[in-house]
Design a protein around this motif. Structure first.
Motif, short mmCIF file in Angstrom:
data_model
loop_
_atom_site.label_atom_id
_atom_site.label_comp_id
_atom_site.label_asym_id
_atom_site.label_seq_id
_atom_site.Cartn_x
_atom_site.Cartn_y
_atom_site.Cartn_z
N LEU A 104 10.34 -30.51 24.08
CA LEU A 104 9.04 -30.96 23.56
C LEU A 104 8.75 -30.25 22.24
O LEU A 104 8.25 -30.85 21.28
N TYR A 105 9.08 -29.00 22.17
CA TYR A 105 8.88 -28.19 20.96
C TYR A 105 9.74 -28.72 19.81
O TYR A 105 9.27 -28.87 18.68
N ARG A 106 10.98 -29.05 20.10
CA ARG A 106 11.91 -29.52 19.06
C ARG A 106 11.61 -30.94 18.62
O ARG A 106 11.61 -31.26 17.45
N GLU A 107 11.35 -31.81 19.60
CA GLU A 107 11.30 -33.24 19.29
C GLU A 107 9.88 -33.79 19.21
O GLU A 107 9.67 -34.90 18.76
N GLY A 108 8.90 -33.03 19.66
CA GLY A 108 7.51 -33.48 19.57
C GLY A 108 7.17 -34.57 20.57
O GLY A 108 6.11 -35.20 20.47
N THR A 109 8.04 -34.82 21.53
CA THR A 109 7.75 -35.85 22.53
C THR A 109 8.66 -35.65 23.74
O THR A 109 9.67 -34.95 23.65
N LEU A 110 8.27 -36.24 24.84
CA LEU A 110 9.08 -36.22 26.07
C LEU A 110 8.93 -37.56 26.76
O LEU A 110 7.87 -38.20 26.66
N PRO A 111 9.95 -38.01 27.49
CA PRO A 111 9.80 -39.24 28.28
C PRO A 111 8.72 -39.02 29.35
O PRO A 111 8.52 -37.89 29.81
N PRO A 112 8.07 -40.13 29.78
CA PRO A 112 6.97 -40.03 30.76
C PRO A 112 7.35 -39.25 32.01
O PRO A 112 6.56 -38.43 32.50
N GLY A 113 8.58 -39.45 32.52
CA GLY A 113 9.00 -38.76 33.74
C GLY A 113 9.01 -37.25 33.55
O GLY A 113 8.63 -36.49 34.45
N ASP A 114 9.44 -36.82 32.38
CA ASP A 114 9.49 -35.39 32.09
C ASP A 114 8.09 -34.81 31.89
O ASP A 114 7.82 -33.66 32.25
N LEU A 115 7.20 -35.62 31.31
CA LEU A 115 5.80 -35.16 31.17
C LEU A 115 5.22 -34.94 32.57
O LEU A 115 4.51 -33.96 32.83
N TYR A 116 5.54 -35.86 33.48
CA TYR A 116 5.05 -35.74 34.85
C TYR A 116 5.57 -34.45 35.49
O TYR A 116 4.82 -33.71 36.13
N THR A 117 6.84 -34.19 35.30
CA THR A 117 7.45 -32.96 35.84
C THR A 117 6.73 -31.73 35.28
O THR A 117 6.38 -30.80 36.02
N LEU A 118 6.49 -31.75 33.98
CA LEU A 118 5.81 -30.63 33.34
C LEU A 118 4.42 -30.42 33.95
O LEU A 118 4.01 -29.29 34.25
N LEU A 119 3.70 -31.51 34.16
CA LEU A 119 2.34 -31.40 34.70
C LEU A 119 2.35 -30.98 36.17
O LEU A 119 1.44 -30.30 36.63
N SER A 120 3.38 -31.40 36.91
CA SER A 120 3.33 -31.15 38.35
C SER A 120 3.98 -29.84 38.75
O SER A 120 3.68 -29.29 39.81
N LYS A 121 4.89 -29.31 37.92
CA LYS A 121 5.68 -28.16 38.38
C LYS A 121 5.55 -26.93 37.49
O LYS A 121 6.36 -26.01 37.60
N CYS A 122 4.56 -26.92 36.64
CA CYS A 122 4.44 -25.82 35.68
C CYS A 122 3.96 -24.54 36.38
O CYS A 122 2.88 -24.50 36.95
N THR A 123 4.76 -23.49 36.34
CA THR A 123 4.38 -22.21 36.95
C THR A 123 3.61 -21.37 35.92
O THR A 123 3.54 -21.73 34.75
N ALA A 124 3.11 -20.24 36.36
CA ALA A 124 2.40 -19.33 35.44
C ALA A 124 3.31 -18.89 34.30
O ALA A 124 2.89 -18.81 33.15
N ASP A 125 4.57 -18.65 34.62
CA ASP A 125 5.55 -18.26 33.60
C ASP A 125 5.77 -19.37 32.58
O ASP A 125 5.84 -19.12 31.38
N ASP A 126 5.92 -20.60 33.10
CA ASP A 126 6.12 -21.75 32.21
C ASP A 126 4.91 -21.94 31.31
O ASP A 126 5.04 -22.26 30.13
N LEU A 127 3.72 -21.74 31.89
CA LEU A 127 2.49 -21.92 31.10
C LEU A 127 2.47 -20.90 29.96
O LEU A 127 2.18 -21.25 28.80
N ALA A 128 2.81 -19.66 30.26
CA ALA A 128 2.84 -18.64 29.21
C ALA A 128 3.84 -19.03 28.12
O ALA A 128 3.59 -18.87 26.92
N PHE A 129 4.96 -19.60 28.55
CA PHE A 129 6.01 -19.99 27.60
C PHE A 129 5.54 -21.14 26.70
O PHE A 129 5.68 -21.08 25.47
N ILE A 130 4.94 -22.17 27.30
CA ILE A 130 4.52 -23.32 26.47
C ILE A 130 3.34 -22.93 25.57
O ILE A 130 3.24 -23.35 24.43
N ASN A 131 2.47 -22.05 26.07
CA ASN A 131 1.35 -21.58 25.24
C ASN A 131 1.89 -20.86 24.00
O ASN A 131 1.40 -21.05 22.89
N GLU A 132 2.93 -20.07 24.21
CA GLU A 132 3.52 -19.32 23.09
C GLU A 132 4.17 -20.26 22.07
O GLU A 132 4.01 -20.11 20.86
#
Ligand code: SAH
Length: 344
Positions: free
Chosen positions: A8-36
């Motif tokens: 998402l950082y490199r390409e500025g977009t993700l397929p819908p299925g991957d967006l769903y995965t991101l929304l449903s499975k994001c852990t505290a660690d992942d959140l810190a990573f995407i925030n950064e």
């Protein structure tokens, strides 16, 4: 998950299925990573500067009846007010002296705020402070009204789509309002030449992860200049009084997703986020937001513009609290930018 975020950082977009995965499975660690990652993108385009907008709540009279909103027509328990043109100009004068170069006029959908009155107000601000940006947030209007407001000198318009799912839209709004008309308004605004803002409430009643994916895809296509997202917060005199508030982590995740998809967008850390938690404003900035909108309304009226319970309007949320805001931004490595901050 990290590789999805990298993509998402490199390409500025993700397929819908991957967006769903991101929304449903994001852990505290992942959140810190995407925030950064989102912070890094914000920094690349805006440095550590946060734009400020002076928010003037011009009135809470509203003919609309949105189920989430505390100033909806059916709420008989609030004292209604309407600022006069003179009062609004006095707010602008005070704001200008404080250093604000954008005024946001927000209000209920008030039939008495006719096109003529709005036009006269916009022209007066335009003539008195030619170097400012005028942002309107006055809800749905006919095409011709938007055209008149633009010609009178307004530059920007905020109108959240709230949800891009028609059935969900119908659950949040009274009969007679439709997603189709909301989208008509947004398309009008963009075509007319407004820098246009849209967005959603996170955790509004009935919202699902599928809806959020639809919202992300819609915003990805519409490409608004401004993206407003904040948590849903209940108001005790609405049909949603007993609904739980939106979630902080989900709001921060969405802020970062929008930043990675829209590197140059103007994304506020909203009052609703600052209301949800004492450090909400700072956390929003650390997730990729780059705008704050302190309240410039007359202090006597602020409590009457109650879209939801306990809405913050004092301290660092208040225009007269700019020094406090600056201090709080400094504590996380940011500083106020007093320029107009147009979309580039
Ligand atoms: N009448 C105008 C402007 C006022 S409402 C309009 O509807 O556009 C501005 C925004 O406040 C809305 O778009 C909505 O997303 C948000 N809002 C309203 N009620 C809210 C609530 N209970 N919790 C969180 N945000 C709310």
């Amino acid at each position: 998950m990290k590789s999805l975020i990298e993509q998402l950082y490199r390409e500025g977009t993700l397929p819908p299925g991957d967006l769903y995965t991101l929304l449903s499975k994001c852990t505290a660690d992942d959140l810190a990573f995407i925030n950064e990652k989102a912070r890094e993108v914000t920094f690349r385009h805006f440095g550590n500067r946060i734009f400020i907008r002076g928010l003037i709540e011009v009135g809470n009279c509203c003919h609309n009846d949105c189920l989430y909103c505390g100033i909806r027509r059916s709420n008989r328990n609030i004292e209604r007010y309407r600022l006069s043109q003179e009062t609004i100009l006095a707010c602008c004068r005070e704001g200008y002296e404080l250093g604000f170069r954008t005024f946001v006029l927000q209000g209920g959908e008030d039939t008495r705020l006719t096109d003529e009155r709005a036009e006269s107000l916009i022209s007066a601000i335009r003539n008195s402070w030619p170097d400012t940006a005028i942002t309107l947030s006055l809800g749905e209007r006919p095409t011709g009204s938007y055209e008149r407001f633009f010609r009178a000198g307004a530059n920007r318009y905020l109108l959240r789509h709230e949800t891009h799912n028609a059935a969900h839209y119908a659950r949040l709004h009274p009969a007679g309002m439709s997603l189709a008309n909301r989208l008509r308004c947004l398309n009008d605004l963009k075509r007319i030449g407004f820098q246009t803002g849209t967005g959603i409430m996170v955790g509004s009643p009935g919202q699902t992860l599928e809806h959020l994916v639809e919202d992300i895809l819609f915003i990805g296509e519409f490409r608004p200049q401004m993206i407003g997202i904040g948590p849903f917060l209940p108001h005790h005199d609405t049909p949603f009084a007993a609904c739980p508030p939106g979630n902080m982590e989900q709001t921060l995740l969405l802020l970062s997703i929008f930043r990675l998809m829209h590197p140059r967008a103007l994304i506020p850390s909203t009052t609703a986020l600052a209301t949800l938690a004492p450090d909400g404003r700072e956390r929003g900035i650390l997730a990729g937001a780059n705008v704050v909108m302190p309240n410039l309304s007359p202090s006597g009226e602020r409590s009457k513009y109650a879209l939801y319970d306990n809405k913050a309007s004092m301290g660092a949320e208040a225009a007269e609290g700019l020094a406090l805001l600056d201090q709080r931004l400094k504590s996380i490595g940011y500083a106020i930018d007093k320029s107009r901050g147009d979309y580039k």
